[in-house]
Design a protein around this motif. Structure first.
Motif, PDB file in Angstrom:
ATOM      1  N   UNK A   1       0.861  -1.190   0.000  1.00  0.00           N
ATOM      2  CA  UNK A   1       0.000   0.000   0.000  1.00  0.00           C
ATOM      3  C   UNK A   1       0.895   1.237   0.000  1.00  0.00           C
ATOM      4  N   UNK A   2       0.839   2.008  -1.082  1.00  0.00           N
ATOM      5  CA  UNK A   2       1.713   3.169  -1.248  1.00  0.00           C
ATOM      6  C   UNK A   2       1.050   4.411  -0.665  1.00  0.00           C
ATOM      7  N   UNK A   3       1.089   4.530   0.682  1.00  0.00           N
ATOM      8  CA  UNK A   3       0.514   5.674   1.377  1.00  0.00           C
ATOM      9  C   UNK A   3       1.578   6.295   2.263  1.00  0.00           C
ATOM     10  N   UNK A   4       1.456   7.591   2.537  1.00  0.00           N
ATOM     11  CA  UNK A   4       2.355   8.207   3.520  1.00  0.00           C
ATOM     12  C   UNK A   4       2.241   7.468   4.852  1.00  0.00           C
ATOM     13  N   UNK A   5       3.295   7.526   5.650  1.00  0.00           N
ATOM     14  CA  UNK A   5       3.369   6.738   6.883  1.00  0.00           C
ATOM     15  C   UNK A   5       2.167   6.977   7.800  1.00  0.00           C
ATOM     16  N   UNK A   6       1.786   8.241   8.007  1.00  0.00           N
ATOM     17  CA  UNK A   6       0.686   8.534   8.913  1.00  0.00           C
ATOM     18  C   UNK A   6      -0.637   7.994   8.370  1.00  0.00           C
ATOM     19  N   UNK A   7      -0.837   8.139   7.057  1.00  0.00           N
ATOM     20  CA  UNK A   7      -2.064   7.635   6.436  1.00  0.00           C
ATOM     21  C   UNK A   7      -2.083   6.111   6.479  1.00  0.00           C
ATOM     22  N   UNK A   8      -0.907   5.484   6.309  1.00  0.00           N
ATOM     23  CA  UNK A   8      -0.831   4.023   6.364  1.00  0.00           C
ATOM     24  C   UNK A   8      -1.178   3.512   7.761  1.00  0.00           C
ATOM     25  N   UNK A   9      -0.733   4.261   8.783  1.00  0.00           N
ATOM     26  CA  UNK A   9      -1.080   3.899  10.161  1.00  0.00           C
ATOM     27  C   UNK A   9      -2.596   3.926  10.351  1.00  0.00           C
ATOM     28  N   UNK A  10      -3.236   4.988   9.878  1.00  0.00           N
ATOM     29  CA  UNK A  10      -4.692   5.104  10.010  1.00  0.00           C
ATOM     30  C   UNK A  10      -5.386   4.013   9.203  1.00  0.00           C
ATOM     31  N   UNK A  11      -4.884   3.759   8.007  1.00  0.00           N
ATOM     32  CA  UNK A  11      -5.452   2.708   7.150  1.00  0.00           C
ATOM     33  C   UNK A  11      -5.380   1.361   7.849  1.00  0.00           C
ATOM     34  N   UNK A  12      -4.216   1.006   8.382  1.00  0.00           N
ATOM     35  CA  UNK A  12      -4.036  -0.296   9.033  1.00  0.00           C
ATOM     36  C   UNK A  12      -4.968  -0.449  10.234  1.00  0.00           C
ATOM     37  N   UNK A  13      -5.136   0.621  11.009  1.00  0.00           N
ATOM     38  CA  UNK A  13      -6.004   0.545  12.175  1.00  0.00           C
ATOM     39  C   UNK A  13      -7.460   0.376  11.758  1.00  0.00           C
ATOM     40  N   UNK A  14      -7.867   1.073  10.712  1.00  0.00           N
ATOM     41  CA  UNK A  14      -9.239   0.944  10.224  1.00  0.00           C
ATOM     42  C   UNK A  14      -9.496  -0.447   9.662  1.00  0.00           C
ATOM     43  N   UNK A  15      -8.509  -0.997   8.960  1.00  0.00           N
ATOM     44  CA  UNK A  15      -8.645  -2.363   8.435  1.00  0.00           C
ATOM     45  C   UNK A  15      -8.850  -3.343   9.588  1.00  0.00           C
ATOM     46  N   UNK A  16      -8.047  -3.180  10.651  1.00  0.00           N
ATOM     47  CA  UNK A  16      -8.187  -4.042  11.823  1.00  0.00           C
ATOM     48  C   UNK A  16      -9.574  -3.907  12.436  1.00  0.00           C
ATOM     49  N   UNK A  17     -10.044  -2.675  12.582  1.00  0.00           N
ATOM     50  CA  UNK A  17     -11.371  -2.441  13.161  1.00  0.00           C
ATOM     51  C   UNK A  17     -12.471  -3.077  12.319  1.00  0.00           C
ATOM     52  N   UNK A  18     -12.329  -3.023  10.987  1.00  0.00           N
ATOM     53  CA  UNK A  18     -13.320  -3.631  10.103  1.00  0.00           C
ATOM     54  C   UNK A  18     -13.252  -5.150  10.182  1.00  0.00           C
ATOM     55  N   UNK A  19     -12.035  -5.683  10.239  1.00  0.00           N
ATOM     56  CA  UNK A  19     -11.877  -7.141  10.260  1.00  0.00           C
ATOM     57  C   UNK A  19     -12.434  -7.768  11.533  1.00  0.00           C
ATOM     58  N   UNK A  20     -12.315  -7.080  12.652  1.00  0.00           N
ATOM     59  CA  UNK A  20     -12.797  -7.643  13.920  1.00  0.00           C
ATOM     60  C   UNK A  20     -14.274  -7.316  14.159  1.00  0.00           C
ATOM     61  N   UNK A  21     -14.879  -6.577  13.224  1.00  0.00           N
ATOM     62  CA  UNK A  21     -16.307  -6.304  13.336  1.00  0.00           C
ATOM     63  C   UNK A  21     -16.672  -5.123  14.214  1.00  0.00           C
ATOM     64  N   UNK A  22     -15.694  -4.245  14.487  1.00  0.00           N
ATOM     65  CA  UNK A  22     -16.015  -3.062  15.279  1.00  0.00           C
ATOM     66  C   UNK A  22     -17.074  -2.217  14.570  1.00  0.00           C
ATOM     67  N   UNK A  23     -16.981  -2.168  13.252  1.00  0.00           N
ATOM     68  CA  UNK A  23     -17.989  -1.477  12.450  1.00  0.00           C
ATOM     69  C   UNK A  23     -18.693  -2.524  11.592  1.00  0.00           C
ATOM     70  N   UNK A  24     -19.944  -2.802  11.893  1.00  0.00           N
ATOM     71  CA  UNK A  24     -20.699  -3.850  11.211  1.00  0.00           C
ATOM     72  C   UNK A  24     -21.157  -3.365   9.830  1.00  0.00           C
ATOM     73  N   UNK A  25     -21.435  -4.303   8.905  1.00  0.00           N
ATOM     74  CA  UNK A  25     -21.981  -3.915   7.604  1.00  0.00           C
ATOM     75  C   UNK A  25     -23.226  -3.062   7.754  1.00  0.00           C
ATOM     76  N   UNK A  26     -23.261  -1.949   7.036  1.00  0.00           N
ATOM     77  CA  UNK A  26     -24.394  -1.036   7.101  1.00  0.00           C
ATOM     78  C   UNK A  26     -24.274   0.033   8.165  1.00  0.00           C
ATOM     79  N   UNK A  27     -23.246  -0.080   9.044  1.00  0.00           N
ATOM     80  CA  UNK A  27     -23.108   0.896  10.128  1.00  0.00           C
ATOM     81  C   UNK A  27     -22.315   2.121   9.668  1.00  0.00           C
ATOM     82  N   UNK A  28     -22.527   3.205  10.365  1.00  0.00           N
ATOM     83  CA  UNK A  28     -21.854   4.463  10.058  1.00  0.00           C
ATOM     84  C   UNK A  28     -20.631   4.623  10.943  1.00  0.00           C
ATOM     85  N   UNK A  29     -19.533   5.080  10.359  1.00  0.00           N
ATOM     86  CA  UNK A  29     -18.334   5.350  11.143  1.00  0.00           C
ATOM     87  C   UNK A  29     -18.516   6.641  11.941  1.00  0.00           C
TER      88      UNK A  29
END
Length: 239
Positions: A1-29
């Motif tokens: 993933x070719x993102x700046x370091x800070x954006x990559x950090x945010x991206x990785x954390x959001x991916x983790x949150x989505x994978x563990x179901x913190x934000x369910x399908x259809x839910x608003x962030x």
């Protein structure tokens, strides 16, 4: 993933949150201000990460709703007639059906004309809320001539396939469907049923289903959440 370091950090954390179901399908962030604060990045950096996830189809944005997780999108394979239940099963999802109304009444003039029955002859109207894994996806209203499928009036259609019930209980096999699709928006009642917002996009499918001998046996109006359904078709050029 070719993102700046800070954006990559945010991206990785959001991916983790989505994978563990913190934000369910259809839910608003959470709003961007709250989300950038929790991830310790600027809003500009956050938007880079959100846009990357949008490009991957893991998030969607809406002027009304902000950022949200898309629901599982369903749709028939091109040129293949499938029931809602068959579509769900083909994707490994559990179809659910809540029957809101199942009554006998006289056919309207338009219904009688489309179904090739006498005006005011009895039809069965069935209103259902269809879902995937319990999440509402579609509200449909079906009208069936009582004389062609009398057993459907008392059939228990809770979490059941109407196509399968027609065949097993009434000996009626759906062979083809003339189907049209148009865009619309959810009113207050439909938004409540489908768990979406008033004015949200919906797709309305209008169908006439036939047996192999060309007898019309079903009129249906299907109202899908616009973020949960995709209609596909193969189109051929006349030569």
């Amino acid at each position: 993933m070719n993102l700046p370091a800070a954006a990559l950090h945010a991206y990785d954390q959001l991916v983790t949150d989505l994978d563990v179901g913190l934000y369910a399908p259809g839910s608003r962030l959470p709003g961007e201000r709250a989300l950038s604060s929790s991830l310790h990045v600027s809003r500009a950096t956050l938007r880079v990460a959100l846009s990357a996830l949008e490009a991957e189809g893991r998030l969607q944005r809406s002027a009304q709703r902000g950022w949200y997780v898309p629901t599982n999108v369903i749709g028939e394979p091109p040129s293949t007639l499938q029931s809602f239940t068959e579509m769900a099963r083909a994707r490994g999802l559990r179809p659910t059906t809540k029957v809101l109304q199942q009554v006998s009444r006289p056919a309207t003039l338009e219904e009688a004309d489309r179904l090739h029955v006498a005006p005011t002859s009895p039809v069965i109207q069935i209103d259902r809320l269809r879902g995937m894994e319990g999440t509402p996806v579609c509200y449909d209203v079906v009208v069936i001539p009582e004389q062609r499928a009398p057993g459907i009036a008392t059939a228990d259609l809770t979490d059941a396939s109407l196509y399968e019930t027609l065949q097993e209980r009434c000996g009626v096999a759906i062979y083809r469907s003339a189907y049209t699709v148009m865009a619309a928006v959810a009113d207050t009642t439909l938004a409540r049923l489908l768990g979406t917002s008033v004015g949200a996009a919906i797709l309305v499918g209008d169908e006439i289903a036939y047996t192999a001998d060309g007898t019309p046996v079903l009129l249906g109006t299907n109202k899908y959440r616009g973020d949960a359904y995709r209609f596909e078709a193969d189109l051929f050029r006349r030569v």
